[in-house]
Design an enzyme around this catalytic site. Sequence first.
Site, PDB file in Angstrom:
ATOM      1  N   ARG A 134       0.009   4.230  -0.779  1.00 25.38           N
ATOM      2  CA  ARG A 134      -0.754   5.406  -0.290  1.00 25.38           C
ATOM      3  C   ARG A 134      -0.860   6.565  -1.273  1.00 25.38           C
ATOM      4  O   ARG A 134      -1.205   7.671  -0.869  1.00 25.38           O
ATOM      5  CB  ARG A 134      -0.131   5.942   1.011  1.00 25.38           C
ATOM      6  CG  ARG A 134       0.092   4.920   2.112  1.00 25.38           C
ATOM      7  CD  ARG A 134      -1.195   4.298   2.561  1.00 25.38           C
ATOM      8  NE  ARG A 134      -1.043   3.564   3.819  1.00 25.38           N
ATOM      9  CZ  ARG A 134      -1.900   2.623   4.189  1.00 25.38           C
ATOM     10  NH1 ARG A 134      -2.932   2.283   3.418  1.00 25.38           N
ATOM     11  NH2 ARG A 134      -1.738   1.999   5.334  1.00 25.38           N
ATOM     12  N   ASP A 190       2.418  -6.816   2.783  1.00 23.44           N
ATOM     13  CA  ASP A 190       1.266  -5.988   3.172  1.00 23.44           C
ATOM     14  C   ASP A 190       1.779  -4.684   3.791  1.00 23.44           C
ATOM     15  O   ASP A 190       1.276  -4.222   4.810  1.00 23.44           O
ATOM     16  CB  ASP A 190       0.336  -6.745   4.141  1.00 23.44           C
ATOM     17  CG  ASP A 190      -1.028  -6.046   4.281  1.00 23.44           C
ATOM     18  OD1 ASP A 190      -1.252  -5.025   3.597  1.00 23.44           O
ATOM     19  OD2 ASP A 190      -1.845  -6.516   5.085  1.00 23.44           O
ATOM     20  N   HIS A 213      -2.579 -12.570   2.998  1.00 25.05           N
ATOM     21  CA  HIS A 213      -2.242 -12.575   4.431  1.00 25.05           C
ATOM     22  C   HIS A 213      -3.039 -13.546   5.313  1.00 25.05           C
ATOM     23  O   HIS A 213      -3.737 -13.125   6.221  1.00 25.05           O
ATOM     24  CB  HIS A 213      -2.303 -11.169   5.014  1.00 25.05           C
ATOM     25  CG  HIS A 213      -3.492 -10.328   4.612  1.00 25.05           C
ATOM     26  ND1 HIS A 213      -4.788 -10.759   4.714  1.00 25.05           N
ATOM     27  CD2 HIS A 213      -3.549  -9.074   4.106  1.00 25.05           C
ATOM     28  CE1 HIS A 213      -5.586  -9.800   4.293  1.00 25.05           C
ATOM     29  NE2 HIS A 213      -4.875  -8.785   3.916  1.00 25.05           N
ATOM     30  N   ASN A 262      -6.812   0.706  -2.102  1.00 26.55           N
ATOM     31  CA  ASN A 262      -7.487   1.557  -1.115  1.00 26.55           C
ATOM     32  C   ASN A 262      -6.748   2.872  -0.889  1.00 26.55           C
ATOM     33  O   ASN A 262      -6.365   3.219   0.212  1.00 26.55           O
ATOM     34  CB  ASN A 262      -7.711   0.809   0.209  1.00 26.55           C
ATOM     35  CG  ASN A 262      -6.433   0.248   0.799  1.00 26.55           C
ATOM     36  OD1 ASN A 262      -5.450   0.050   0.109  1.00 26.55           O
ATOM     37  ND2 ASN A 262      -6.442   0.008   2.104  1.00 26.55           N
ATOM     38  N   HIS A 284       0.883  -1.176   0.000  1.00 23.74           N
ATOM     39  CA  HIS A 284       0.000   0.000   0.000  1.00 23.74           C
ATOM     40  C   HIS A 284       0.915   1.219   0.000  1.00 23.74           C
ATOM     41  O   HIS A 284       1.416   1.606   1.049  1.00 23.74           O
ATOM     42  CB  HIS A 284      -0.870   0.035   1.254  1.00 23.74           C
ATOM     43  CG  HIS A 284      -1.773  -1.155   1.417  1.00 23.74           C
ATOM     44  ND1 HIS A 284      -3.107  -1.132   1.079  1.00 23.74           N
ATOM     45  CD2 HIS A 284      -1.535  -2.407   1.884  1.00 23.74           C
ATOM     46  CE1 HIS A 284      -3.657  -2.326   1.342  1.00 23.74           C
ATOM     47  NE2 HIS A 284      -2.723  -3.117   1.829  1.00 23.74           N
TER      48      HIS A 284
HETATM   49 ZN   LIG Z   1      -3.144  -5.009   2.485  1.00 21.39          ZN
END
Ligand SMILES: [Zn+2]
Length: 427
Positions: A59, A295, A225, A89, A57
Amino acid sequence: MDLTIEGKAYINGSFESCCIGVSQGKICAIKKTLKGDEHLSFGKKLILPAGIDLHVHFRDPGFVHKEDFSTGSKAAAFGGITCVYDMPNTKPQTNTVRTILEKTNIAKKKSFVDFGIYAAATDNNGPYINEMSKHCSGFKIFLGSTTNSLHLSGQKLKETVHAVSQTNKITLVHAENEPCLEKHKTTEHSLKDHLLCRPSECEEQAIKDVLDASRGFSSRIHICHLSSCDGFELLRKKPKNVSVGVTPHHLFFDVNNINSEQSLYKVNPPVRSHFDRETLWYGVKNDVIDVLESDHAPHTLDEKKKDFNIVPSGVPGVETMYPLFLAEVKKGNLSFNQLISLLCERPAEIMDIPKGKIEVGRDADFIIIDYKETTTVKSKNLHSKCGWSPFEGMPAIFPTAVFMRGEKLIEEQNILVKQGFGKFIEE
Ligand SMILES: [Zn+2]
């Protein structure tokens, strides 16, 4: 031949003293001796394939105070990872053709390493999956809500898996069942509370739902995960098209071995019991787990040090993953074969990309390590914008040099290429 690299290289499952020839970014020959325009000799140091991280991620866009594609990919490079796949996300969320292209453009300008971009499959964008698939590397499904997630309801799971299977792209699943999470929701003050809010049964239910929904389809499904023994039991005899990943934090931490600053270790799915953790190690050592995925989910220390109940979930990890597990290999907890399979070969196979192996025809992506030199993780030496690590003080073997497509990306503490050197990986 543009470049020849000499050293003890990991080839076909064992170490050989040899020369690797590179031409136009690809490995073009592996022989005892080779001559090229430029010759680099690494003596007794080890040459390993660079790692691939299927789950980061970064961001960007939207939360660039935590990380951006430049700092995230720089962290990856220093950690020996030359290919990352970014989760949707962000803000705006990556769930339309427009937002996929926007993010791809940002990453093309900023990334130091090669990258892929996942789109989210949500309750609302089903009709556009085919169109989006032409621009993205795969689809992420969030079955349970997590920080700033894009939820897909259980009723839509089967039609979504079906729609993605028509596109030839991979489906990746965050497997926690939403109604189950709802049922257990309460105020949290500690990691044990967080675990009570997100019990194993929620993961087990979600994995069951995914296996049911994907029965009869041969398209690739990746369970992200994995964190519990109950989930593990369901995946012991998984179908060939289903792969499963586990994170460093779920392998190193459990609710009993984190006593101070627990909010830093708040993640979804949660760190669980010692027994769950032992089960994940068993899976890693016995070929049930396919890949290690970081992750990498950075938040600032300020954000992570607030009241436990409101602290966002996620820890950074892209830079430390390969180094931490190299130290585990040295301790005898894992073999080189297992590690290279988990970090390089299987991820490349799952994404069907020409990386992850020192083999003629593949990208010349290597790391050089001094296997004798174990150091420890020190946040001040890391490159993520968030500035801290849950693995602080743990033994690690960082690469002394990293090559990507035949270019030297990293040497000692320096990055030698410009932002934008990383390319979008087209499948
Ligand atoms: Zn994740």
